[in-house]
Every structure is written in C-alpha cells, then in structure tokens.
Write a protein that holds these residues in place. Sequence first.
Motif, PDB file in Angstrom:
ATOM      1  N   ARG A 140      39.319  39.580  32.810  1.00  0.00           N
ATOM      2  CA  ARG A 140      39.426  39.595  31.455  1.00  0.00           C
ATOM      3  C   ARG A 140      40.841  39.180  31.060  1.00  0.00           C
ATOM      4  O   ARG A 140      41.870  39.114  31.958  1.00  0.00           O
ATOM      5  N   GLU A 141      40.822  38.410  29.872  1.00  0.00           N
ATOM      6  CA  GLU A 141      42.343  37.759  29.312  1.00  0.00           C
ATOM      7  C   GLU A 141      42.580  38.426  28.089  1.00  0.00           C
ATOM      8  O   GLU A 141      41.562  38.592  27.084  1.00  0.00           O
ATOM      9  N   VAL A 142      43.481  38.689  27.815  1.00  0.00           N
ATOM     10  CA  VAL A 142      44.149  39.398  26.470  1.00  0.00           C
ATOM     11  C   VAL A 142      45.275  38.460  25.958  1.00  0.00           C
ATOM     12  O   VAL A 142      46.349  38.213  26.752  1.00  0.00           O
ATOM     13  N   LYS A 143      45.370  38.058  24.746  1.00  0.00           N
ATOM     14  CA  LYS A 143      46.367  37.115  24.365  1.00  0.00           C
ATOM     15  C   LYS A 143      46.890  38.001  23.084  1.00  0.00           C
ATOM     16  O   LYS A 143      46.090  38.407  22.066  1.00  0.00           O
ATOM     17  N   ILE A 150      54.412  34.692  21.823  1.00  0.00           N
ATOM     18  CA  ILE A 150      52.794  34.851  22.597  1.00  0.00           C
ATOM     19  C   ILE A 150      53.164  35.670  23.785  1.00  0.00           C
ATOM     20  O   ILE A 150      54.112  35.315  24.776  1.00  0.00           O
ATOM     21  N   GLY A 151      52.322  36.660  24.011  1.00  0.00           N
ATOM     22  CA  GLY A 151      52.385  37.413  25.312  1.00  0.00           C
ATOM     23  C   GLY A 151      50.864  37.351  25.897  1.00  0.00           C
ATOM     24  O   GLY A 151      49.932  37.418  25.190  1.00  0.00           O
ATOM     25  N   TYR A 152      50.631  37.098  27.257  1.00  0.00           N
ATOM     26  CA  TYR A 152      49.489  37.276  28.015  1.00  0.00           C
ATOM     27  C   TYR A 152      49.370  38.369  28.973  1.00  0.00           C
ATOM     28  O   TYR A 152      50.152  38.575  29.498  1.00  0.00           O
ATOM     29  N   ARG A 153      47.967  38.630  29.071  1.00  0.00           N
ATOM     30  CA  ARG A 153      47.623  39.497  30.277  1.00  0.00           C
ATOM     31  C   ARG A 153      46.401  39.033  30.827  1.00  0.00           C
ATOM     32  O   ARG A 153      45.347  39.081  29.977  1.00  0.00           O
ATOM     33  N   VAL A 154      46.364  38.911  32.083  1.00  0.00           N
ATOM     34  CA  VAL A 154      45.278  38.187  32.713  1.00  0.00           C
ATOM     35  C   VAL A 154      44.840  39.295  33.799  1.00  0.00           C
ATOM     36  O   VAL A 154      45.852  39.461  34.705  1.00  0.00           O
TER      37      VAL A 154
END
Length: 65
Positions: free
Chosen positions: A34-37, A53-57
């Motif tokens: 899963r990727e969340v931006k 911008i933030g990311y959670r992978v």
Amino acid sequence: MVSGFEDVNYYFRKAARVMDLSASIERMLVTPYREVKVDVSITLDSGDLGTFIGYRVQHDKSRGP
C-alpha cells in the motif's frame, strides 16, 4: 530529478543481484502492499503558501497497519 523511491529501488536491485535473489522474490519485495501520499498546504510565517508532501509505504500487512 530522481525520487527517493527510485533511489531505494536502485540500491535494492544491486543488493538483490549480490544476494542472487530470483526475479519473482525481487519483484515481491520491491512492490509495496500500500502507498499513501498526502499533500498539506499551509500559510507560512512569511505569509507565503507552502505545500508539503508526506508518504507512507507499507510493504507487508503481517504486523498490522
């Protein structure tokens, strides 16, 4: 411009070759579950508008979110 994700994949693939991983294992490890931006726009102290911008992978769901 190269993204951080592409940089990580470059070095991972180099390591995978050294470790002699099969193509299917390499593909499984490179592909995230899963990727969340998120994009957040805020007014800075200077009065300008800044966008961050933030990311959670997540690569594996075995331990929960």
